[in-house]
Design an enzyme around this catalytic site. Structure first.
Site, PDB file in Angstrom:
ATOM      1  N   CYS A   1       6.623 -15.574  21.012  1.00 38.87           N
ATOM      2  CA  CYS A   1       6.296 -14.787  22.164  1.00 38.87           C
ATOM      3  C   CYS A   1       5.434 -14.975  23.146  1.00 38.87           C
ATOM      4  O   CYS A   1       5.644 -15.764  23.995  1.00 38.87           O
ATOM      5  CB  CYS A   1       6.478 -13.243  21.694  1.00 38.87           C
ATOM      6  SG  CYS A   1       6.708 -12.041  22.940  1.00 38.87           S
TER       7      CYS A   1
ATOM      8  N   HIS B   1      10.665 -12.645  17.752  1.00 36.51           N
ATOM      9  CA  HIS B   1       9.501 -12.320  16.828  1.00 36.51           C
ATOM     10  C   HIS B   1      10.105 -12.527  15.285  1.00 36.51           C
ATOM     11  O   HIS B   1      10.836 -11.558  14.693  1.00 36.51           O
ATOM     12  CB  HIS B   1       9.075 -10.800  16.758  1.00 36.51           C
ATOM     13  CG  HIS B   1       8.357 -10.578  18.009  1.00 36.51           C
ATOM     14  ND1 HIS B   1       6.831 -10.630  18.045  1.00 36.51           N
ATOM     15  CD2 HIS B   1       8.527 -10.334  19.299  1.00 36.51           C
ATOM     16  CE1 HIS B   1       6.405 -10.321  19.129  1.00 36.51           C
ATOM     17  NE2 HIS B   1       7.339 -10.156  19.991  1.00 36.51           N
TER      18      HIS B   1
ATOM     19  N   GLU C   1       8.761 -12.627  12.462  1.00 28.08           N
ATOM     20  CA  GLU C   1       8.233 -11.962  11.623  1.00 28.08           C
ATOM     21  C   GLU C   1       8.737 -10.598  11.230  1.00 28.08           C
ATOM     22  O   GLU C   1       8.582 -10.063  10.240  1.00 28.08           O
ATOM     23  CB  GLU C   1       6.675 -11.765  11.867  1.00 28.08           C
ATOM     24  CG  GLU C   1       6.369 -10.685  12.924  1.00 28.08           C
ATOM     25  CD  GLU C   1       6.486 -11.475  14.353  1.00 28.08           C
ATOM     26  OE1 GLU C   1       5.922 -10.708  15.439  1.00 28.08           O
ATOM     27  OE2 GLU C   1       6.850 -12.562  14.540  1.00 28.08           O
TER      28      GLU C   1
END
Length: 263
Positions: free
Chosen positions: A131, A224, A226
């Site tokens: 990002c 993202h 994660e």
């Protein structure tokens, strides 16, 4: 370096020392407010750190200030991760601030992360940029940003949307799919892609979602991974790639045994 390398040497007893887990430096964001602290804090999303651990790496959070020069910090590490966070200051790519642009609390945040990233590229240290890190990678390479995609029906702001991967790229090989749904949270995007970078993914509206360095040692994504890595192997694969490349780099540099994830 000597202190870090000592972990892989033979102890006096002649027994083999425990192989060292790859060390992944994760740049922290100096923030004015962090829950539970009275004053400023140094923050990284927990899911980023957990994803590194799940891949078999040891995440070390880097602070924006250091007694060491950036090359010394980077050379102690086996890999670098530049996570998401606040907007870059538009001055870094020669633009005037948009009313919706919200830069980092710490004025030196951009320069800190840019220096770490530049040194990592120069030294051939593997990097995963997410990002904000993705946007920083484009900017330090000579590209620019669109500061605000708009508020109405923006599919990139706190949503999930599809991304098409470009065949032949490192990202395509790592994820092993042609299309993937991603967790997205950004109001800015790449405008002009830096000349030397390779576009590896795009959203259906044309927004660039993936970039990589020609060496193949820097993989950057706008989304993202994660957020859903614990449930989605394709997202965790990005962290597995970083730690795997870090492990291989250490083995190549030192010839020393390196711990393999046993989780």
């Amino acid at each position: 370096m000597e202190a870090l390398d000592a972990a892989t040497r033979l102890p006096a007893s002649g027994m083999m020392a425990t192989p060292r887990t790859p060390l992944i430096g994760v740049t922290g964001m100096w923030s004015n407010r962090v829950h539970g602290l009275r004053f400023d804090g140094n923050a990284v999303a927990v899911q980023v750190l957990k994803s590194v651990v799940s891949a078999g790496g040891e995440p070390l959070i880097l602070f924006a200030e250091s007694a060491l020069l950036a090359p010394d910090r980077v050379r102690m590490l086996d890999g670098i991760l530049i996570p998401g966070g606040a907007d870059l200051r538009p001055q870094t790519y020669g633009a005037t601030a948009h009313p919706e642009t919200v830069p980092a609390d710490y004025e030196g945040q951009d320069a800190f992360e840019a220096e770490i990233l530049r040194v990592a590229i120069e030294e051939g240290v593997p990097v995963l940029a997410i990002c904000r890190g993705f946007q920083l990678f484009n900017v330090i390479s000579g590209g620019t940003l669109n500061q605000h995609l708009g508020d109405d029906d923006n599919p990139h702001r706190n949503s999930v949307h599809g991304v098409e991967l470009i065949a032949g790229t490192v990202l395509h090989r790592v994820l092993g799919v042609d299309r993937i749904d991603v967790s997205s949270y950004h109001h800015q995007a790449v405008d002009q892609v830096a000349d030397d970078l390779i576009v590896s993914a795009r959203a259906s509206d044309g927004v660039v979602e993936g970039l990589e360095h020609p060496t193949g040692e820097v993989v950057a994504v706008q989304w993202h991974p994660e957020d859903t890595a614990a449930q989605e192997p394709h997202q965790q694969a990005l962290f597995d790639w970083l730690v795997g490349r870090a492990r291989e780099r250490r083995r190549t540099r030192t010839g020393a045994p390196v711990a393999v994830n046993s989780r």
